[in-house]
Write an enzyme that holds these catalytic residues in place. Structure first.
Site, PDB file in Angstrom:
ATOM      1  N   ARG A 120       0.865  -1.136   0.211  1.00 30.83           N
ATOM      2  CA  ARG A 120      -0.075  -0.068  -0.066  1.00 30.83           C
ATOM      3  C   ARG A 120       1.009   1.313   0.040  1.00 30.83           C
ATOM      4  O   ARG A 120       1.892   1.057   0.505  1.00 30.83           O
ATOM      5  CB  ARG A 120      -0.852  -0.046   1.277  1.00 30.83           C
ATOM      6  CG  ARG A 120      -1.968  -1.029   1.082  1.00 30.83           C
ATOM      7  CD  ARG A 120      -2.824  -0.990   2.167  1.00 30.83           C
ATOM      8  NE  ARG A 120      -3.289   0.349   2.634  1.00 30.83           N
ATOM      9  CZ  ARG A 120      -3.029   0.928   3.838  1.00 30.83           C
ATOM     10  NH1 ARG A 120      -2.292   0.810   4.586  1.00 30.83           N
ATOM     11  NH2 ARG A 120      -3.651   2.136   3.992  1.00 30.83           N
ATOM     12  N   LYS A 185       3.787  -7.140  11.831  1.00 33.39           N
ATOM     13  CA  LYS A 185       2.728  -7.402  10.553  1.00 33.39           C
ATOM     14  C   LYS A 185       3.229  -8.801  10.161  1.00 33.39           C
ATOM     15  O   LYS A 185       4.339  -9.232   9.841  1.00 33.39           O
ATOM     16  CB  LYS A 185       3.294  -6.506   9.585  1.00 33.39           C
ATOM     17  CG  LYS A 185       2.346  -6.362   8.487  1.00 33.39           C
ATOM     18  CD  LYS A 185       2.498  -5.222   7.516  1.00 33.39           C
ATOM     19  CE  LYS A 185       1.683  -5.414   6.419  1.00 33.39           C
ATOM     20  NZ  LYS A 185       1.364  -4.005   5.798  1.00 33.39           N
ATOM     21  N   ARG A 318      -0.610   5.114  14.057  1.00 37.32           N
ATOM     22  CA  ARG A 318       0.552   4.614  14.920  1.00 37.32           C
ATOM     23  C   ARG A 318       0.336   4.641  16.398  1.00 37.32           C
ATOM     24  O   ARG A 318      -0.498   5.730  16.660  1.00 37.32           O
ATOM     25  CB  ARG A 318       1.867   5.390  14.827  1.00 37.32           C
ATOM     26  CG  ARG A 318       2.504   5.655  13.265  1.00 37.32           C
ATOM     27  CD  ARG A 318       3.331   4.486  13.286  1.00 37.32           C
ATOM     28  NE  ARG A 318       3.990   4.599  11.873  1.00 37.32           N
ATOM     29  CZ  ARG A 318       3.820   3.634  11.094  1.00 37.32           C
ATOM     30  NH1 ARG A 318       2.903   2.523  11.333  1.00 37.32           N
ATOM     31  NH2 ARG A 318       4.148   3.736   9.836  1.00 37.32           N
TER      32      ARG A 318
HETATM   33  C1  BTN Z   1       0.696  -3.758   2.387  1.00 43.54           C
HETATM   34  O1  BTN Z   1       0.429  -4.308   3.451  1.00 43.54           O
HETATM   35  O2  BTN Z   1       1.380  -2.691   1.980  1.00 43.54           O
HETATM   36  C2  BTN Z   1      -0.004  -4.620   1.136  1.00 43.54           C
HETATM   37  C3  BTN Z   1       0.696  -5.845   0.950  1.00 43.54           C
HETATM   38  C4  BTN Z   1       0.254  -6.283  -0.371  1.00 43.54           C
HETATM   39  C5  BTN Z   1       1.063  -7.514  -0.962  1.00 43.54           C
HETATM   40  C6  BTN Z   1       0.684  -8.584  -1.967  1.00 43.54           C
HETATM   41  S1  BTN Z   1       1.535  -9.930  -2.415  1.00 43.54           S
HETATM   42  C7  BTN Z   1       0.559 -10.126  -3.952  1.00 43.54           C
HETATM   43  C8  BTN Z   1      -0.031  -8.930  -4.364  1.00 43.54           C
HETATM   44  N1  BTN Z   1       0.805  -8.592  -5.270  1.00 43.54           N
HETATM   45  C9  BTN Z   1       1.513  -7.480  -5.121  1.00 43.54           C
HETATM   46  O3  BTN Z   1       2.278  -6.753  -5.795  1.00 43.54           O
HETATM   47  N2  BTN Z   1       1.176  -6.934  -3.921  1.00 43.54           N
HETATM   48  C10 BTN Z   1       0.030  -7.797  -3.438  1.00 43.54           C
END
Ligand code: BTN
Length: 322
Positions: A120, A185, A318
């Site tokens: 994100r 996380k 946070r």
């Molecule tokens: C986050 O918490 O920042 C979101 C992470 C999301 C990761 C997943 S892995 C599968 C899919 N492909 C990506 O490039 N991102 C999501």
């Protein structure tokens, strides 16, 4: 992008030590070529140990993804709702793959490695080879993007419940959709939607779960993290993928009709920040106590000036307690 030496990965999956000579004979290449391939695998994030005079091994072996094994454990109903189920060895990002390609409703893709995994807010999602789960599902809707409000929170609930069904305890959700265990996380969600605000639209739901993160990548991850290996998880990545796909298909097939309402109590039950002092950064700077989530999935914060709602993915929260 040069392809990964997959036959070598499969050979090393047993966790045994294989000499360079034996691997070279098996693949029909020189020992020097094997050494180069091992470098390539290490660069992709697979921790291969070289034992002088003995050979190469991957400690603990490799739990490879297998589309047939995943498909075999899906219920007939879930299987009938899938457009396709692919396991890729290497891709830039499973979300980008499903966004760019000409895929229909219910296409599911998993990858052993992402070379440009996305998190994100433009962050990188560290995605080493054959270690974790990187999974995306594409779904189509007819009631417009507005009907997808809160979807990413509901995805968090599905991940938490899939993990719990496989024995993982202490799973919490940190607004909007981080999955936490022990305040660190474990998994993240990236939902990307497009199309009409009130008509035909689609969403690509991406889920990343840390299953067995190589410890040498610690510095590359800019927040406290945990993986399932640390929690003693033993069900394996294929079983986990199957539970996730089942949960996500169930969610996506009904979300337009039921919305966040059905998932909100289940989200609240795992709200990691409930009742805690927080500060928000980003578009809106607030401090206060987390009260819960709103019907559209915003975070409600009790501030000195009353209850305020934070919406959208551009605000991070946070815990500001000691
Ligand atoms: C986050 O918490 O920042 C979101 C992470 C999301 C990761 C997943 S892995 C599968 C899919 N492909 C990506 O490039 N991102 C999501």
């Amino acid at each position: 992008m040069a392809g990964l030496p997959w036959r070598l990965v499969e050979r090393l999956a047993d966790g045994q030590c294989h000499s360079g000579q034996a691997l070279g004979d098996y693949l029909g290449v020189s020992r020097a070529a094997i050494w180069k391939m091992v470098q390539q695998l290490e660069a992709a994030g697979l921790p291969v140990t070289s034992v002088r005079g003995q050979g190469y091994h991957v400690e603990g072996g490799i739990d490879l993804l297998d589309a047939d094994a995943i498909g075999a454990t899906l219920s007939p109903l879930v299987a009938s709702l899938l457009g396709g189920l692919q396991v890729l060895q290497q891709i830039d990002s499973t979300n980008s793959y499903l966004l760019k390609g000409d895929f229909g409703l219910g296409e599911v893709v998993l990858a052993e490695q992402q070379t440009a995994g996305r998190g994100r807010r433009g962050r990188e999602w560290v995605s080493p080879l054959a270690s974790n789960v990187y999974l995306s599902v594409r779904w189509h809707f007819s009631a417009g993007m507005a009907s997808l409000e809160g979807l990413s929170l509901a995805v968090g609930v599905v991940i938490a419940e899939a993990l719990e069904s496989l024995g993982v305890q202490g799973v919490e959700l940190k607004w909007p959709n981080d999955v936490w265990v022990q305040g660190r996380k474990l998994a993240g969600v990236l939902v990307e939607a497009g199309g009409d605000v009130s008509g035909e639209c689609f969403a690509v739901v991406g889920v990343g779960i840390n299953v067995k993160m190589p410890s040498n990548l610690d510095a590359a991850i800019n927040q406290p993290w945990i993986d399932l290996a640390e929690l003693g998880f033993s069900a394996g990545r294929n079983r986990l993928a199957s539970e996730l796909i089942s949960g996500l298909v169930g969610l996506l097939a009904n979300y337009e009709q039921v919305g966040l309402r059905v998932y909100a109590p289940r989200w609240e039950a795992r709200n990691a920040l409930k009742g805690r002092q927080v500060a928000t950064q980003g578009a809106v700077a607030l401090t206060g106590v987390v009260a819960g989530i709103s019907p559209v999935g915003g975070l409600l914060i009790q501030t000195a000036a009353g209850v305020k709602e934070i919406v959208g993915g551009e605000v991070s929260v946070r815990a500001s307690e000691a």
